[in-house]
Write a protein that holds these residues in place. Structure first.
Motif, PDB file in Angstrom:
ATOM      1  N   UNK A  43       0.841  -1.206   0.000  1.00  0.00           N
ATOM      2  CA  UNK A  43       0.000   0.000   0.000  1.00  0.00           C
ATOM      3  C   UNK A  43       0.873   1.252   0.000  1.00  0.00           C
ATOM      4  N   UNK A  44       1.941   1.246   0.779  1.00  0.00           N
ATOM      5  CA  UNK A  44       2.843   2.393   0.800  1.00  0.00           C
ATOM      6  C   UNK A  44       3.461   2.605  -0.581  1.00  0.00           C
ATOM      7  N   UNK A  45       3.839   1.517  -1.237  1.00  0.00           N
ATOM      8  CA  UNK A  45       4.423   1.616  -2.577  1.00  0.00           C
ATOM      9  C   UNK A  45       3.411   2.174  -3.571  1.00  0.00           C
ATOM     10  N   UNK A  46       2.158   1.750  -3.478  1.00  0.00           N
ATOM     11  CA  UNK A  46       1.145   2.291  -4.402  1.00  0.00           C
ATOM     12  C   UNK A  46       0.936   3.779  -4.147  1.00  0.00           C
ATOM     13  N   UNK A  47       0.910   4.187  -2.874  1.00  0.00           N
ATOM     14  CA  UNK A  47       0.757   5.610  -2.563  1.00  0.00           C
ATOM     15  C   UNK A  47       1.953   6.397  -3.080  1.00  0.00           C
ATOM     16  N   UNK A  48       3.139   5.869  -2.886  1.00  0.00           N
ATOM     17  CA  UNK A  48       4.348   6.527  -3.373  1.00  0.00           C
ATOM     18  C   UNK A  48       4.329   6.647  -4.898  1.00  0.00           C
ATOM     19  N   UNK A  49       3.855   5.619  -5.575  1.00  0.00           N
ATOM     20  CA  UNK A  49       3.756   5.666  -7.044  1.00  0.00           C
ATOM     21  C   UNK A  49       2.793   6.755  -7.487  1.00  0.00           C
ATOM     22  N   UNK A  50       1.675   6.889  -6.799  1.00  0.00           N
ATOM     23  CA  UNK A  50       0.710   7.960  -7.134  1.00  0.00           C
ATOM     24  C   UNK A  50       1.347   9.319  -6.895  1.00  0.00           C
ATOM     25  N   UNK A  51       2.040   9.472  -5.785  1.00  0.00           N
ATOM     26  CA  UNK A  51       2.665  10.762  -5.463  1.00  0.00           C
ATOM     27  C   UNK A  51       3.742  11.129  -6.476  1.00  0.00           C
ATOM     28  N   UNK A  52       4.564  10.170  -6.859  1.00  0.00           N
ATOM     29  CA  UNK A  52       5.634  10.449  -7.828  1.00  0.00           C
ATOM     30  C   UNK A  52       5.043  10.769  -9.193  1.00  0.00           C
ATOM     31  N   UNK A  53       4.043  10.012  -9.599  1.00  0.00           N
ATOM     32  CA  UNK A  53       3.405  10.246 -10.888  1.00  0.00           C
ATOM     33  C   UNK A  53       2.736  11.618 -10.928  1.00  0.00           C
ATOM     34  N   UNK A  54       2.199  12.055  -9.803  1.00  0.00           N
ATOM     35  CA  UNK A  54       1.473  13.315  -9.730  1.00  0.00           C
ATOM     36  C   UNK A  54       2.374  14.518  -9.482  1.00  0.00           C
ATOM     37  N   UNK A  55       3.660  14.300  -9.317  1.00  0.00           N
ATOM     38  CA  UNK A  55       4.568  15.382  -8.935  1.00  0.00           C
ATOM     39  C   UNK A  55       4.547  16.553  -9.912  1.00  0.00           C
ATOM     40  N   UNK A  56       4.453  16.267 -11.186  1.00  0.00           N
ATOM     41  CA  UNK A  56       4.508  17.355 -12.171  1.00  0.00           C
ATOM     42  C   UNK A  56       3.167  18.059 -12.366  1.00  0.00           C
ATOM     43  N   UNK A  57       2.070  17.404 -11.998  1.00  0.00           N
ATOM     44  CA  UNK A  57       0.750  18.021 -12.223  1.00  0.00           C
ATOM     45  C   UNK A  57       0.023  18.366 -10.936  1.00  0.00           C
ATOM     46  N   UNK A  58       0.560  17.951  -9.814  1.00  0.00           N
ATOM     47  CA  UNK A  58      -0.090  18.210  -8.537  1.00  0.00           C
ATOM     48  C   UNK A  58      -0.829  16.983  -8.042  1.00  0.00           C
ATOM     49  N   UNK A  59      -0.856  16.858  -6.744  1.00  0.00           N
ATOM     50  CA  UNK A  59      -1.490  15.702  -6.109  1.00  0.00           C
ATOM     51  C   UNK A  59      -2.997  15.754  -6.337  1.00  0.00           C
ATOM     52  N   UNK A  60      -3.604  14.620  -6.727  1.00  0.00           N
ATOM     53  CA  UNK A  60      -5.062  14.609  -6.921  1.00  0.00           C
ATOM     54  C   UNK A  60      -5.787  14.691  -5.571  1.00  0.00           C
ATOM     55  N   UNK A  61      -7.089  14.820  -5.645  1.00  0.00           N
ATOM     56  CA  UNK A  61      -7.906  14.829  -4.436  1.00  0.00           C
ATOM     57  C   UNK A  61      -7.816  13.469  -3.764  1.00  0.00           C
ATOM     58  N   UNK A  62      -8.361  13.372  -2.562  1.00  0.00           N
ATOM     59  CA  UNK A  62      -8.347  12.102  -1.839  1.00  0.00           C
ATOM     60  C   UNK A  62      -9.026  11.003  -2.663  1.00  0.00           C
ATOM     61  N   UNK A  63     -10.152  11.339  -3.293  1.00  0.00           N
ATOM     62  CA  UNK A  63     -10.851  10.358  -4.136  1.00  0.00           C
ATOM     63  C   UNK A  63      -9.970   9.937  -5.313  1.00  0.00           C
ATOM     64  N   UNK A  64      -9.235  10.873  -5.879  1.00  0.00           N
ATOM     65  CA  UNK A  64      -8.329  10.550  -6.987  1.00  0.00           C
ATOM     66  C   UNK A  64      -7.186   9.653  -6.549  1.00  0.00           C
TER      67      UNK A  64
END
Length: 181
Positions: A43-64
């Motif tokens: 789960x931590x790895x999936x969250x980290x992947x979302x955060x890294x992927x979103x770094x250039x466009x900004x973190x999505x909402x909690x639902x995202x």
């Protein structure tokens, strides 16, 4: 620090498993707590992947974030479905934790490898799928009494289901985006 120790032991266990060495089982904790530790790392790895992927466009909402983590968890879903289906079909009494714990660590490595290969682009991502299938095959051969054919079928079906679920989600999201509703 227990998480780091579990991760280190899992890496050593997987190296031993892929080399065909004895003693790989001692590197994993085949208990509910061991599975919970593996899932926390996943789960931590999936969250980290979302955060890294979103770094250039900004973190999505909690639902995202939750939706993205759900999509990234599809390998785990496909593993559980195929493992339980295989056990049910074979009427196997093999303990599920013997496969689930090491496989969860393998899926964590798969997410990292797939993400890296996706940055390179296109069809090279299939290498991650082939690597995952090989790891699952080796695990099934080592952790269960399944035949070579059953182990290969388990590995292939897990990867095929993973790809099919992702494709289905992509088709549904594309259809929903174009929907006039």
């Amino acid at each position: 620090m227990k998480i780091w120790a579990a991760l280190r032991q899992a890496v050593i266990g997987w190296v031993m498993l892929l080399r065909g060495e004895d003693g790989w089982r001692e590197r994993f904790s085949f208990t509910a707590a061991g599975l919970a530790t593996a899932l926390i790392i996943f789960v931590f790895t999936t969250f980290l992947a979302v955060a890294i992927t979103s770094a250039s466009i900004g973190m999505p909402s909690l639902a995202g974030v939750i939706a993205a983590m759900f999509v990234l968890a599809l390998p785990l879903t496909s593993l559980v479905v195929v493992l339980l289906g295989t056990r049910m079909t074979l009427k196997s009494q093999e303990p599920a934790l013997d496969v689930m714990v090491p496989a969860t660590y393998a899926l964590t490595a798969f997410l990292l490898a797939e993400g890296f290969l996706a940055m390179l682009g296109g069809p090279v991502v299939m290498l991650a799928w082939l690597g995952l299938a090989y790891m699952l095959y080796q695990l099934a051969r080592s952790a269960t009494a399944w035949t070579t054919a059953i182990s290969a079928g388990f590995a292939v079906l897990t990867v095929v289901l993973l790809v099919a679920m992702r494709l289905a989600l992509y088709m549904l999201s594309t259809a929903a985006a174009g929907s006039p509703i």
